[in-house]
Design an enzyme around this catalytic site. Structure first.
Site, mmCIF file in Angstrom:
data_model
loop_
_atom_site.group_PDB
_atom_site.id
_atom_site.type_symbol
_atom_site.label_atom_id
_atom_site.label_comp_id
_atom_site.label_asym_id
_atom_site.label_seq_id
_atom_site.Cartn_x
_atom_site.Cartn_y
_atom_site.Cartn_z
ATOM 1 C CG ASP A 89 -1.825 1.203 1.043
ATOM 2 O OD1 ASP A 89 -1.737 2.152 0.281
ATOM 3 O OD2 ASP A 89 -2.677 1.454 2.015
ATOM 4 C CG ASN A 116 1.368 1.053 -13.438
ATOM 5 O OD1 ASN A 116 1.371 1.708 -14.388
ATOM 6 N ND2 ASN A 116 0.551 0.461 -12.852
ATOM 7 C CE1 TYR A 203 -1.567 11.977 -11.420
ATOM 8 C CE2 TYR A 203 -1.963 13.780 -12.934
ATOM 9 C CZ TYR A 203 -1.746 12.300 -12.481
ATOM 10 O OH TYR A 203 -1.466 11.337 -13.537
ATOM 11 C CE LYS A 207 2.372 10.861 -11.351
ATOM 12 N NZ LYS A 207 2.584 9.332 -11.505
ATOM 13 C CB THR A 238 -6.408 3.649 -15.830
ATOM 14 O OG1 THR A 238 -5.977 4.785 -14.997
ATOM 15 C CG2 THR A 238 -5.548 3.644 -16.971
#
Length: 325
Positions: A89, A116, A203, A207, A238
């Site tokens: 996790d 990933n 976010y 990245k 996804t």
């Protein structure tokens, strides 16, 4: 105009060079995939299992992982590959050392680590188990710790005389938002301790952080024969979008690709024969080529003697993960 030039080849990507159909056999190779029970990770696990690799699937939900393993093994032609679930996790740093220990008890080599798994659109009031901003904590600090703990076995695998040169790699997952949403410098030092309140902003910062960590790791791992690069798989629909505003998802439908298409970027990054240790720290885009013109402020953040944001992120990751080794 420069931003459009950067994102256009990512919205309308080149044809893939590697797919599940032409990937060479991978028997004898050992792979770890985080987030392997859905989306790109699941598709990657399916392809590598069919190619004969031993795939360790790091995921939170054991029941879901066992279901995925059953589905892949019963729907794929007989293979020498293996699928092995180990609990992990990334929103809780306490789970990473046990995952690594279990893996090391099971395997004597590691050829590929696919960092990933990731999260998006998580509000600031839902921090990680350690109280970290959810995107930086899950997308950056956790894979940094995982990669650090696995670095010795990656190194010994790369230096084994039987291992082909340039075949041992660590792959980090980025996003097109790096080019148009990330702030100047990518990961502002102040936001490591006082995060922005906008989940989309955070976010994007995380990245960029994946690219920065790939570049920083490349400096140490590259000397030992291990490649560390990042890649934007593409605009792939996804489950990471489950929390995204429905209107924005609907408006983006025309430029979404499927995991079966996007996995080609991961296959290229992991198995493209033209990629060498000298490419460490570079940024790949869909569906298998190098970014044609990364932002100069982000390159400057990575360069030795530059603005230092990449080094600052690595130092922060080191600080917040030290007690979990």
């Amino acid at each position: 105009m420069q931003t459009f030039k950067r994102i256009r080849p990512q919205i309308f990507p080149a044809k893939p060079t590697l797919t599940g159909a032409n990937l060479p056999p991978q028997a004898g190779r050992v792979v770890i995939i985080t987030g392997a029970t859905s989306g790109l990770g699941l598709e990657l696990a399916r392809i590598l299992y069919a190619a004969g690799a031993t795939v360790y699937m790091g995921a939170r939900n054991e029941a879901k992982a066992n279901e995925v393993i059953h589905t892949i093994t019963t729907s794929t032609a007989p293979s020498a590959g293996k699928l092995i679930y180990l609990p992990l996790d990334l929103s809780d740093l306490r789970t990473i050392q046990p995952f690594v220990s279990a893996f090391l008890a099971s395997s004597t080599r590691l050829d590929l680590l696919f960092n990933n798994a990731g999260v998006a659109c998580i509000p600031l009031d839902q921090p990680t188990a350690q109280g970290l901003e959810p995107h930086l904590g899950t997308n950056c600090a956790a894979p940094y710790l995982l990669t650090t703990l696995l670095s010795p076995i990656l190194t010994t695998t790369a230096q084994n005389p039987s291992t082909p040169a340039n075949s041992v790699r660590v792959l980090w997952s980025s996003s097109m938002v790096v080019d148009f949403l990330a702030p100047t410098g990518g990961v502002p030092a102040a936001e490591l301790t006082t995060p922005n309140k906008d989940p989309n902003h955070n976010y994007a910062v995380s990245k960029v952080g994946n690219w920065f960590l790939a570049a920083r790791m490349a400096k140490t791992l590259g000397e030992k024969g291990v490649i560390s690069i990042t890649q934007n798989p593409g605009n792939i629909y996804t489950p990471i979008y489950d929390r995204a505003p429905r209107l924005s998802v609907w408006m983006s439908k025309s430029i979404f690709y499927t995991p079966k298409e996007g996995v080609s970027t991961l296959l290229w990054a992991g198995f493209g024969e033209e990629i060498t240790v000298e490419d460490g720290g570079r940024y790949g885009i869909p569906f298998g080529k190098w970014h044609p013109g990364p932002r100069e402020d982000l390159l400057e953040a990575i360069r030795e003697g530059g603005t230092g944001e990449a080094e600052g992120l690595e130092r922060w990751c080191e600080e917040v993960t030290t007690e979990f080794r």
